[in-house]
Design a protein around this motif. Sequence first.
Motif, PDB file in Angstrom:
ATOM      1  N   ALA A 179       0.759  -1.084   0.106  1.00 28.63           N
ATOM      2  CA  ALA A 179       0.037   0.088  -0.007  1.00 28.63           C
ATOM      3  C   ALA A 179       0.645   1.335   0.030  1.00 28.63           C
ATOM      4  O   ALA A 179       0.382   2.325  -0.630  1.00 28.63           O
ATOM      5  CB  ALA A 179      -0.848  -0.085   1.139  1.00 28.63           C
ATOM      6  N   GLN A 180       2.072   1.271   0.837  1.00 33.23           N
ATOM      7  CA  GLN A 180       2.787   2.484   0.690  1.00 33.23           C
ATOM      8  C   GLN A 180       3.562   2.826  -0.349  1.00 33.23           C
ATOM      9  O   GLN A 180       3.760   3.831  -0.800  1.00 33.23           O
ATOM     10  CB  GLN A 180       3.571   2.501   2.079  1.00 33.23           C
ATOM     11  CG  GLN A 180       2.820   2.498   3.300  1.00 33.23           C
ATOM     12  CD  GLN A 180       3.709   2.328   4.606  1.00 33.23           C
ATOM     13  OE1 GLN A 180       4.726   3.106   4.775  1.00 33.23           O
ATOM     14  NE2 GLN A 180       3.742   1.251   5.155  1.00 33.23           N
ATOM     15  N   LEU A 181       3.921   1.737  -1.053  1.00 34.64           N
ATOM     16  CA  LEU A 181       4.474   1.843  -2.401  1.00 34.64           C
ATOM     17  C   LEU A 181       3.682   2.351  -3.577  1.00 34.64           C
ATOM     18  O   LEU A 181       3.817   3.329  -4.118  1.00 34.64           O
ATOM     19  CB  LEU A 181       5.241   0.473  -2.641  1.00 34.64           C
ATOM     20  CG  LEU A 181       6.355  -0.155  -2.216  1.00 34.64           C
ATOM     21  CD1 LEU A 181       6.810  -1.489  -2.693  1.00 34.64           C
ATOM     22  CD2 LEU A 181       7.657   0.766  -2.628  1.00 34.64           C
ATOM     23  N   LYS A 182       2.443   1.873  -3.472  1.00 32.56           N
ATOM     24  CA  LYS A 182       1.379   2.298  -4.325  1.00 32.56           C
ATOM     25  C   LYS A 182       1.129   4.054  -4.131  1.00 32.56           C
ATOM     26  O   LYS A 182       0.991   4.750  -4.899  1.00 32.56           O
ATOM     27  CB  LYS A 182       0.197   1.598  -4.079  1.00 32.56           C
ATOM     28  CG  LYS A 182      -0.923   1.566  -5.296  1.00 32.56           C
ATOM     29  CD  LYS A 182      -1.997   0.682  -4.998  1.00 32.56           C
ATOM     30  CE  LYS A 182      -2.974   0.863  -6.171  1.00 32.56           C
ATOM     31  NZ  LYS A 182      -4.158  -0.329  -6.031  1.00 32.56           N
ATOM     32  N   GLU A 183       0.971   4.367  -2.692  1.00 33.66           N
ATOM     33  CA  GLU A 183       0.894   5.707  -2.464  1.00 33.66           C
ATOM     34  C   GLU A 183       2.271   6.238  -3.203  1.00 33.66           C
ATOM     35  O   GLU A 183       1.741   7.779  -3.385  1.00 33.66           O
ATOM     36  CB  GLU A 183       0.966   5.728  -0.975  1.00 33.66           C
ATOM     37  CG  GLU A 183      -0.324   5.475  -0.156  1.00 33.66           C
ATOM     38  CD  GLU A 183      -0.137   5.480   1.242  1.00 33.66           C
ATOM     39  OE1 GLU A 183       0.813   6.235   1.668  1.00 33.66           O
ATOM     40  OE2 GLU A 183      -1.504   5.225   1.794  1.00 33.66           O
ATOM     41  N   ARG A 184       3.225   6.010  -3.069  1.00 33.61           N
ATOM     42  CA  ARG A 184       4.617   6.448  -3.837  1.00 33.61           C
ATOM     43  C   ARG A 184       4.425   6.532  -5.285  1.00 33.61           C
ATOM     44  O   ARG A 184       5.512   6.949  -5.917  1.00 33.61           O
ATOM     45  CB  ARG A 184       5.863   5.954  -3.184  1.00 33.61           C
ATOM     46  CG  ARG A 184       5.935   6.179  -1.678  1.00 33.61           C
ATOM     47  CD  ARG A 184       7.092   5.387  -1.401  1.00 33.61           C
ATOM     48  NE  ARG A 184       7.681   6.023  -0.082  1.00 33.61           N
ATOM     49  CZ  ARG A 184       7.353   5.576   1.267  1.00 33.61           C
ATOM     50  NH1 ARG A 184       6.058   5.135   1.290  1.00 33.61           N
ATOM     51  NH2 ARG A 184       7.854   6.157   2.354  1.00 33.61           N
ATOM     52  N   GLY A 185       3.520   5.940  -6.141  1.00 35.00           N
ATOM     53  CA  GLY A 185       3.268   5.649  -7.326  1.00 35.00           C
ATOM     54  C   GLY A 185       3.984   4.619  -8.080  1.00 35.00           C
ATOM     55  O   GLY A 185       4.286   4.667  -9.327  1.00 35.00           O
ATOM     56  N   ILE A 186       4.403   3.392  -7.214  1.00 35.14           N
ATOM     57  CA  ILE A 186       4.858   2.388  -7.450  1.00 35.14           C
ATOM     58  C   ILE A 186       4.184   1.079  -7.462  1.00 35.14           C
ATOM     59  O   ILE A 186       3.646   0.892  -6.198  1.00 35.14           O
ATOM     60  CB  ILE A 186       6.346   2.115  -6.949  1.00 35.14           C
ATOM     61  CG1 ILE A 186       7.185   3.307  -6.963  1.00 35.14           C
ATOM     62  CG2 ILE A 186       6.969   0.824  -7.252  1.00 35.14           C
ATOM     63  CD1 ILE A 186       8.333   3.302  -6.269  1.00 35.14           C
TER      64      ILE A 186
END
Length: 368
Positions: free
Chosen positions: A321-328
């Motif tokens: 989830a945190q990687l997705k928040e960073r656009g990854i």
Amino acid sequence: MRMPYPRNCGAAMRKEAIFSPAVLGSKAYAVAEVPADMLKLDAMEAPQDFPAHLREAWLRTLADVPLNRYPPARDLVLQAQLRHIFGIDDDYGLLLGNGSDELIQILLMALRKDAVVLAPAPTFVMYRIVCDWLGLRYRSIDVLPDFSLDMPAMLAAIAQEQPALIFLAQPNNPTGKAYPETDIRRIAEAAQGLVVIDEAYLAFSEGSMQALLAEYDNLLILRTLSKTGFAGLRFGYLFGAREWTAQLDKVRPPYNVNVLTQASILFVLQHYEEIAAQAALIKQERAAFCTALDGLRHCRYWSSQANFVVLRTPNADAWFAQLKERGILVKNLHGAHPLLADCLRLTISQAQDNRLLFKALEELDAQQ
């Protein structure tokens, strides 16, 4: 006498009267909608397709393709080029398909209804999914914690089940593990049925099992060009003893590979040295990325012979989830199999993408 479909009952009852329990009980294969500005590292796609200097030549090739005609039932020119580039002997039969997925379906559709299919676990999910659709019994044998084959368990299952077909993804997806040739030989020798070596990630590995075809007539080699930059073309091929491919060809739909794909793949093969060079760069990037991963204090990874790396994190759901928040966007493997608990699958890309991914992982690791 066949009972009529009950038109006057509810939709749920009508579905049960029409569709198989396997279909009703399954879910459609989930493919995420990805925003254009997100770094997509979840599906083992190559970061590039044609080199820029080849793109115009490719487009000129497509301009001459007649769209009003069905494709050749067997494109002998394309087959000849495949044989030339990959050293496939003329003695072997060769089938073309829409990606390896269609060829997996063809393999399984051709089996007896009481057939057993065997594979390690975890492995490529489509083996089991297609077996479920077709009502075939699928038996999986867990790999060891280091993702290597549990050979005593595999050989015992072969002896007990006498599977009609065994799938061995080499290297394996989703683990990236390549099995030693000695293990594959032992399985081929023990099996009375077919052994399909799925070499989807061949371009990133240390080599093919193709030479074993000359020693074991029950082996078939399955490949795709999706991972080397051409996932959008949906092209795969299968080869091995003609006594097997002749039967499988009866199940292959006519005109199954469209004319644009055939023309594009022929063009790819005519310039394959450059495509292979791009795959070699991914292997270099994989080595550099793994060296960087050694610096993470709270994670571990497994060596890989594919274009991805499996990373165990303190909390895969949270890190995903945190990687997705960073656009990854990466692949969250947590929940897919007990051996993949808290694991993420990270596609290896070009250098700048890999640096962005590692920087995000380093920040998450520092927060632990």
